[in-house]
Design a protein around this motif. Sequence first.
Motif, PDB file in Angstrom:
ATOM      1  N   SER A 140       2.122  -8.140 -33.282  1.00 17.54           N
ATOM      2  CA  SER A 140       1.377  -7.594 -32.161  1.00 17.54           C
ATOM      3  C   SER A 140       0.315  -8.601 -31.740  1.00 17.54           C
ATOM      4  N   VAL A 141      -0.006  -8.589 -30.460  1.00 20.33           N
ATOM      5  CA  VAL A 141      -1.043  -9.469 -29.935  1.00 20.33           C
ATOM      6  C   VAL A 141      -2.096  -8.638 -29.205  1.00 20.33           C
ATOM      7  N   PRO A 142      -3.317  -9.090 -29.172  1.00 21.62           N
ATOM      8  CA  PRO A 142      -3.811 -10.296 -29.831  1.00 21.62           C
ATOM      9  C   PRO A 142      -3.924 -10.112 -31.342  1.00 21.62           C
ATOM     10  N   SER A 143      -3.596 -11.161 -32.070  1.00 22.77           N
ATOM     11  CA  SER A 143      -3.818 -11.229 -33.511  1.00 22.77           C
ATOM     12  C   SER A 143      -4.902 -12.275 -33.713  1.00 22.77           C
ATOM     13  N   ILE A 144      -5.955 -11.879 -34.405  1.00 21.75           N
ATOM     14  CA  ILE A 144      -7.154 -12.714 -34.507  1.00 21.75           C
ATOM     15  C   ILE A 144      -7.445 -12.983 -35.979  1.00 21.75           C
ATOM     16  N   PHE A 145      -7.670 -14.255 -36.299  1.00 27.80           N
ATOM     17  CA  PHE A 145      -7.938 -14.669 -37.665  1.00 27.80           C
ATOM     18  C   PHE A 145      -9.226 -15.487 -37.682  1.00 27.80           C
ATOM     19  N   VAL A 146     -10.132 -15.144 -38.584  1.00 32.62           N
ATOM     20  CA  VAL A 146     -11.408 -15.839 -38.705  1.00 32.62           C
ATOM     21  C   VAL A 146     -11.375 -16.647 -39.996  1.00 32.62           C
ATOM     22  N   TYR A 147     -11.648 -17.950 -39.874  1.00 35.24           N
ATOM     23  CA  TYR A 147     -11.655 -18.851 -41.024  1.00 35.24           C
ATOM     24  C   TYR A 147     -13.027 -19.474 -41.191  1.00 35.24           C
ATOM     25  N   ASP A 148     -13.417 -19.717 -42.436  1.00 34.18           N
ATOM     26  CA  ASP A 148     -14.687 -20.396 -42.697  1.00 34.18           C
ATOM     27  C   ASP A 148     -14.507 -21.903 -42.556  1.00 34.18           C
ATOM     28  N   ALA A 149     -15.556 -22.655 -42.817  1.00 38.18           N
ATOM     29  CA  ALA A 149     -15.528 -24.112 -42.662  1.00 38.18           C
ATOM     30  C   ALA A 149     -14.549 -24.788 -43.613  1.00 38.18           C
ATOM     31  N   LYS A 150     -14.178 -24.099 -44.699  1.00 35.07           N
ATOM     32  CA  LYS A 150     -13.220 -24.652 -45.663  1.00 35.07           C
ATOM     33  C   LYS A 150     -11.791 -24.200 -45.368  1.00 35.07           C
ATOM     34  N   LYS A 151     -11.603 -23.595 -44.182  1.00 37.33           N
ATOM     35  CA  LYS A 151     -10.289 -23.144 -43.711  1.00 37.33           C
ATOM     36  C   LYS A 151      -9.722 -21.978 -44.524  1.00 37.33           C
ATOM     37  N   GLN A 152     -10.623 -21.182 -45.110  1.00 42.01           N
ATOM     38  CA  GLN A 152     -10.222 -20.000 -45.863  1.00 42.01           C
ATOM     39  C   GLN A 152     -10.394 -18.759 -44.995  1.00 42.01           C
ATOM     40  N   LEU A 153      -9.433 -17.851 -45.062  1.00 36.67           N
ATOM     41  CA  LEU A 153      -9.453 -16.637 -44.259  1.00 36.67           C
ATOM     42  C   LEU A 153     -10.644 -15.762 -44.634  1.00 36.67           C
ATOM     43  N   VAL A 154     -11.392 -15.355 -43.611  1.00 37.71           N
ATOM     44  CA  VAL A 154     -12.540 -14.477 -43.795  1.00 37.71           C
ATOM     45  C   VAL A 154     -12.191 -13.063 -43.338  1.00 37.71           C
ATOM     46  N   ALA A 155     -11.483 -12.967 -42.214  1.00 42.26           N
ATOM     47  CA  ALA A 155     -11.134 -11.662 -41.648  1.00 42.26           C
ATOM     48  C   ALA A 155      -9.929 -11.804 -40.737  1.00 42.26           C
ATOM     49  N   GLU A 156      -9.229 -10.694 -40.528  1.00 48.19           N
ATOM     50  CA  GLU A 156      -8.098 -10.669 -39.607  1.00 48.19           C
ATOM     51  C   GLU A 156      -8.129  -9.361 -38.834  1.00 48.19           C
ATOM     52  N   TYR A 157      -7.737  -9.427 -37.575  1.00 44.81           N
ATOM     53  CA  TYR A 157      -7.760  -8.262 -36.702  1.00 44.81           C
ATOM     54  C   TYR A 157      -6.532  -8.275 -35.799  1.00 44.81           C
ATOM     55  N   VAL A 158      -6.085  -7.092 -35.407  1.00 47.39           N
ATOM     56  CA  VAL A 158      -5.020  -6.958 -34.423  1.00 47.39           C
ATOM     57  C   VAL A 158      -5.557  -6.061 -33.329  1.00 47.39           C
ATOM     58  N   GLY A 159      -5.412  -6.507 -32.092  1.00 44.46           N
ATOM     59  CA  GLY A 159      -5.915  -5.731 -30.962  1.00 44.46           C
ATOM     60  C   GLY A 159      -7.296  -6.202 -30.550  1.00 44.46           C
ATOM     61  N   ILE A 160      -7.871  -5.472 -29.612  1.00 42.24           N
ATOM     62  CA  ILE A 160      -9.188  -5.840 -29.107  1.00 42.24           C
ATOM     63  C   ILE A 160     -10.214  -5.716 -30.224  1.00 42.24           C
ATOM     64  N   THR A 161     -11.008  -6.761 -30.390  1.00 44.36           N
ATOM     65  CA  THR A 161     -12.022  -6.816 -31.433  1.00 44.36           C
ATOM     66  C   THR A 161     -13.352  -7.176 -30.784  1.00 44.36           C
ATOM     67  N   GLU A 162     -14.405  -6.494 -31.185  1.00 43.39           N
ATOM     68  CA  GLU A 162     -15.731  -6.729 -30.615  1.00 43.39           C
ATOM     69  C   GLU A 162     -16.165  -8.175 -30.845  1.00 43.39           C
ATOM     70  N   VAL A 163     -16.694  -8.784 -29.813  1.00 42.77           N
ATOM     71  CA  VAL A 163     -17.155 -10.170 -29.890  1.00 42.77           C
ATOM     72  C   VAL A 163     -18.261 -10.307 -30.931  1.00 42.77           C
ATOM     73  N   ASP A 164     -19.160  -9.323 -30.993  1.00 47.53           N
ATOM     74  CA  ASP A 164     -20.247  -9.382 -31.981  1.00 47.53           C
ATOM     75  C   ASP A 164     -19.714  -9.434 -33.407  1.00 47.53           C
ATOM     76  N   LEU A 165     -18.664  -8.682 -33.688  1.00 43.25           N
ATOM     77  CA  LEU A 165     -18.056  -8.690 -35.016  1.00 43.25           C
ATOM     78  C   LEU A 165     -17.462 -10.062 -35.321  1.00 43.25           C
ATOM     79  N   LEU A 166     -16.788 -10.654 -34.359  1.00 45.05           N
ATOM     80  CA  LEU A 166     -16.202 -11.992 -34.557  1.00 45.05           C
ATOM     81  C   LEU A 166     -17.298 -13.026 -34.824  1.00 45.05           C
ATOM     82  N   LEU A 167     -18.371 -12.971 -34.059  1.00 45.42           N
ATOM     83  CA  LEU A 167     -19.489 -13.896 -34.261  1.00 45.42           C
ATOM     84  C   LEU A 167     -20.119 -13.694 -35.634  1.00 45.42           C
ATOM     85  N   GLU A 168     -20.238 -12.449 -36.051  1.00 43.02           N
ATOM     86  CA  GLU A 168     -20.804 -12.147 -37.366  1.00 43.02           C
ATOM     87  C   GLU A 168     -19.937 -12.731 -38.479  1.00 43.02           C
TER      88      GLU A 168
END
Length: 172
Positions: A140-168
């Motif tokens: 499903s899209v959008p599929s969103i993956f957040v990685y830290d500076a060491k390229k390790q997965l921090v969080a994953e989301y499917v669908g609309i995700t709040e921008v504030d949460l992504l920034l956090e």
Amino acid sequence: MKKTNLIILLVVLVGGAAYLGYLSKIGTEAEAAVITVPSTLPDYTLNDINGKANSIHQLAGTKPTLFVYFNSTCHLCQDELAALSKRIKEFKDYNLIFTTVEPLEEMIGFVDGLGIKGESNVHFLLDSRMEVASFYKIRSVPSIFVYDAKKQLVAEYVGITEVDLLLEKLAG
């Protein structure tokens, strides 16, 4: 009459117990089929919208990275990328990699309309052979993956995700 009611009650109880057992078995099979996302940012080389080959790892560099798999015809993707575009300045300390399987001709107008294509930390890549989609098992899209500076997965989301949460999540 009492005997008939007792038989009906017994049939309902046995049937209910069997149905609950069936439901619990379905839950177990569903849990076994849960897909887990690999914990490290993949390093595929994909072409950008200008035809240049780019390594995902090189684009991510040493900054936290937001990796978004999208499709320009998906209204949820349109909303998510529009929300990110409106607040693009807040992402200046992070890399954003947007990837799609669709052909360039189908998404170039969409990308131009976002108004963020010229940002140095924003990259649009084409997954023409569906390597990345297969790696992530995108369903499903959008599929969103957040990685830290060491390229390790921090969080994953499917669908609309709040921008504030992504920034956090990017800020750690």
